[in-house]
Scaffold this active site. Structure first.
Site, PDB file in Angstrom:
ATOM      1  N   VAL A  44       0.836  -1.198   0.000  1.00  0.00           N
ATOM      2  CA  VAL A  44       0.000   0.000   0.000  1.00  0.00           C
ATOM      3  C   VAL A  44       0.875   1.255   0.000  1.00  0.00           C
ATOM      4  O   VAL A  44       0.608   2.218  -0.733  1.00  0.00           O
ATOM      5  CB  VAL A  44      -0.963  -0.005   1.206  1.00  0.00           C
ATOM      6  CG1 VAL A  44      -1.769   1.294   1.254  1.00  0.00           C
ATOM      7  CG2 VAL A  44      -1.907  -1.199   1.137  1.00  0.00           C
ATOM      8  N   CYS A  45       1.933   1.234   0.807  1.00  0.00           N
ATOM      9  CA  CYS A  45       2.827   2.398   0.882  1.00  0.00           C
ATOM     10  C   CYS A  45       3.459   2.698  -0.469  1.00  0.00           C
ATOM     11  O   CYS A  45       3.605   3.865  -0.862  1.00  0.00           O
ATOM     12  CB  CYS A  45       3.937   2.143   1.903  1.00  0.00           C
ATOM     13  SG  CYS A  45       3.359   1.823   3.572  1.00  0.00           S
ATOM     14  N   THR A  46       3.840   1.660  -1.199  1.00  0.00           N
ATOM     15  CA  THR A  46       4.456   1.855  -2.508  1.00  0.00           C
ATOM     16  C   THR A  46       3.516   2.595  -3.445  1.00  0.00           C
ATOM     17  O   THR A  46       3.915   3.534  -4.147  1.00  0.00           O
ATOM     18  CB  THR A  46       4.866   0.493  -3.103  1.00  0.00           C
ATOM     19  OG1 THR A  46       5.805  -0.136  -2.226  1.00  0.00           O
ATOM     20  CG2 THR A  46       5.478   0.650  -4.483  1.00  0.00           C
ATOM     21  N   LEU A  49       3.115   6.435  -2.219  1.00  0.00           N
ATOM     22  CA  LEU A  49       4.250   7.318  -2.512  1.00  0.00           C
ATOM     23  C   LEU A  49       4.351   7.606  -4.005  1.00  0.00           C
ATOM     24  O   LEU A  49       4.638   8.737  -4.414  1.00  0.00           O
ATOM     25  CB  LEU A  49       5.540   6.687  -1.996  1.00  0.00           C
ATOM     26  CG  LEU A  49       5.680   6.692  -0.467  1.00  0.00           C
ATOM     27  CD1 LEU A  49       6.741   5.701  -0.021  1.00  0.00           C
ATOM     28  CD2 LEU A  49       6.024   8.083   0.043  1.00  0.00           C
TER      29      LEU A  49
END
Length: 216
Positions: A44-46, A49
């Site tokens: 999810v973070c990828t 960002l």
């Protein structure tokens, strides 16, 4: 420490993928978005960002500086950037802060033990040019953020600061806005000589003044 709306955002100095950053110096004179991520090399973070990198022009035209944060170290961050750019087909054009000792995470209350005892949740802080916190959001680790909504909020905060208006439910840039409740009808007429639509004495709509400036 609990950060409240209107508080000055705590300052810090940290290493980032764009070099060492003193937060207050870096954002001086700009609006800012500081948003945290639970961990490097997570799915999810990828996507988050990379999405923010894709929206860099939108943030820039609003005079907003964006900074990401994770509690992993700078070497891990630099390695992760390659994945973000590959997955999202974009340049990672803003800093990702390293916070291995969790000093920033603790100062901003980004660690919620009931969610993740040692990692940050998905926190968002929007600051005005006076470095005052204007909005806070907290998402659980499993929910990716809607950055179109964050841009919408910035639009609302910026026209509110400039024109003494508020924005109604589901407002988006260009829609009618609401005359600030602290203004009398006489003051409202001075600010908005084209008039307003009083649906109720306390609910007065006026055309989005920012749109009028843009159209001119």
């Amino acid at each position: 420490m609990s950060i409240k709306l209107g508080d000055e955002a705590p300052n810090f100095t940290a290493q980032s993928t764009k070099g060492e950053i003193n937060f207050h110096e870096y954002i001086d004179g700009s609006w800012a978005v500081l948003f945290s991520h639970p961990k490097d090399f997570t799915p999810v973070c990828t996507t988050e960002l990379g999405t923010v990198a894709q929206l860099s022009d939108e943030f820039e035209k609003r005079n907003v500086k964006v900074l990401g944060l994770s509690v992993d170290g700078i070497e891990s961050h630099n390695d992760w950037v390659g994945d973000i750019e590959d997955v999202c087909q974009t340049e990672m054009n803003y800093p990702l802060l390293a916070d291995e000792n969790k000093e920033i995470a603790n100062a901003y209350d980004m660690i919620h033990p009931n969610e993740l005892a040692t990692l940050t949740v998905r926190s968002v802080f929007i600051l005005n040019p006076d470095k005052k916190v204007m909005l806070t959001l907290t998402y659980p680790a499993s929910v990716g953020r809607n950055f179109d909504e964050i841009l919408r909020v910035i639009d609302s905060l910026q026209i509110g600061a400039k024109y003494k208006v508020a924005t109604p439910a589901n407002w988006k840039s260009g829609d009618d806005v609401v005359v600030g409740s602290g203004l009398s009808d006489e003051e409202a007429n001075e600010l908005f000589p084209e008039g307003f639509n009083a649906v109720k004495p306390y609910l007065r709509y006026v055309a989005d003044p920012a749109s009028k400036v843009t159209s001119n």
